[in-house]
Design a protein around this motif. Structure first.
Motif, PDB file in Angstrom:
ATOM      1  N   VAL A  64       0.867  -1.176   0.000  1.00  0.00           N
ATOM      2  CA  VAL A  64       0.000   0.000   0.000  1.00  0.00           C
ATOM      3  C   VAL A  64       0.902   1.222   0.000  1.00  0.00           C
ATOM      4  CG1 VAL A  64      -1.726   1.263   1.354  1.00  0.00           C
ATOM      5  CG2 VAL A  64      -1.784  -1.229   1.306  1.00  0.00           C
ATOM      6  N   SER A  65       0.514   2.246  -0.758  1.00  0.00           N
ATOM      7  CA  SER A  65       1.322   3.468  -0.761  1.00  0.00           C
ATOM      8  C   SER A  65       0.510   4.629  -0.199  1.00  0.00           C
ATOM      9  CB  SER A  65       1.815   3.793  -2.170  1.00  0.00           C
ATOM     10  OG  SER A  65       0.725   3.891  -3.047  1.00  0.00           O
ATOM     11  N   GLU A  66       1.220   5.500   0.471  1.00  0.00           N
ATOM     12  CA  GLU A  66       0.590   6.690   1.041  1.00  0.00           C
ATOM     13  C   GLU A  66       0.459   7.760  -0.035  1.00  0.00           C
ATOM     14  OE1 GLU A  66       2.303   6.384   5.585  1.00  0.00           O
ATOM     15  OE2 GLU A  66       3.428   7.557   4.136  1.00  0.00           O
ATOM     16  N   ALA A  67      -0.570   8.580   0.105  1.00  0.00           N
ATOM     17  CA  ALA A  67      -0.762   9.701  -0.814  1.00  0.00           C
ATOM     18  C   ALA A  67       0.097  10.887  -0.372  1.00  0.00           C
ATOM     19  CB  ALA A  67      -2.230  10.107  -0.856  1.00  0.00           C
ATOM     20  N   ASP A  73      -5.182   7.957  -0.263  1.00  0.00           N
ATOM     21  CA  ASP A  73      -6.192   8.378  -1.230  1.00  0.00           C
ATOM     22  C   ASP A  73      -7.037   7.169  -1.636  1.00  0.00           C
ATOM     23  OD1 ASP A  73      -4.467   6.922  -2.831  1.00  0.00           O
ATOM     24  OD2 ASP A  73      -3.860   8.621  -4.076  1.00  0.00           O
ATOM     25  N   GLN A  74      -7.858   7.322  -2.663  1.00  0.00           N
ATOM     26  CA  GLN A  74      -8.721   6.219  -3.099  1.00  0.00           C
ATOM     27  C   GLN A  74      -7.913   4.963  -3.416  1.00  0.00           C
ATOM     28  OE1 GLN A  74     -10.873   8.461  -6.203  1.00  0.00           O
ATOM     29  NE2 GLN A  74     -12.743   7.582  -5.358  1.00  0.00           N
ATOM     30  N   THR A  75      -6.797   5.127  -4.096  1.00  0.00           N
ATOM     31  CA  THR A  75      -5.963   3.967  -4.439  1.00  0.00           C
ATOM     32  C   THR A  75      -5.470   3.275  -3.178  1.00  0.00           C
ATOM     33  OG1 THR A  75      -5.312   4.950  -6.539  1.00  0.00           O
ATOM     34  CG2 THR A  75      -3.870   3.222  -5.653  1.00  0.00           C
ATOM     35  N   GLY A  76      -4.995   4.058  -2.226  1.00  0.00           N
ATOM     36  CA  GLY A  76      -4.508   3.474  -0.973  1.00  0.00           C
ATOM     37  C   GLY A  76      -5.603   2.767  -0.204  1.00  0.00           C
TER      38      GLY A  76
END
Length: 181
Positions: A64-67, A73-76
């Motif tokens: 998982v990556s932080e925004a 964000d939505q991707t996270g």
């Protein structure tokens, strides 16, 4: 009594309501807020709750990556939901490999595919379980009737996990003779 508990659990799974991509917050959230969304969405499964420590570990493992500024964000948030669900069966290395195969521009589509597939699978299994297994009480016949579909479900899970594990390894490995990208 155990039969009724299983039936109640399976019936409860039909209350699953995973958020679609457009239902995910359009603004960044802190890990605690993202964990709350995951825990609420996955509550019908009664999995161990997602914690901020879990999320921080997934960030360190590059799943998982932080925004930015420890927000997601939505991707996270989508990756947190998918990871929380898949960690019940798959090792983090397989989850990382699978998520890395999704091109960034297809994240929303891939996430919605995950949601729809999960919802359809839950509905199909819950419906089949209730139709195939009649649980009149704790009699030998009732236990025997419940044993076959439960064993089939467990066996299918293991077989599917093995296939997915090997498919991910094959997809992640560069084709013979081609340089790594």
């Amino acid at each position: 009594m155990a039969d009724n508990t299983v039936t109640s659990y399976v019936t409860g799974l039909q209350q699953l309501a995973l958020p679609r991509w457009t239902d995910l917050p359009a603004f960044s959230l802190y890990a605690e807020q993202a964990a709350d969304i995951a825990n609420q969405a996955l509550a019908p499964f009664a999995f161990a709750p997602v914690t901020t420590s879990d999320i921080n570990y997934w960030v360190k493992q590059k799943i998982v990556s932080e925004a930015g500024k420890k927000k997601f964000d939505q991707t996270g948030i989508a990756k947190i939901l998918v990871t929380a669900f898949l960690t019940e069966v798959y090792p983090l290395a397989d989850i990382r490999t699978g998520l890395a195969l999704v091109p960034a521009e297809q994240t929303a589509q891939a996430y919605d595919f995950f949601v729809l597939t999960t919802m359809n699978t839950v509905h199909r299994y819950a419906t089949n379980f209730q139709q195939d297994v009649v649980i009149p009480g704790q009699t030998a016949a009732a236990v025997q009737a419940m044993a076959a579909p439960t064993a089939q479900l467990a066996i299918m899970s293991v077989v599917q996990k093995a296939i997915v594990h090997h498919a991910l390894a094959a997809l992640a490995a560069p084709a013979a003779g081609q340089p790594k990208a």
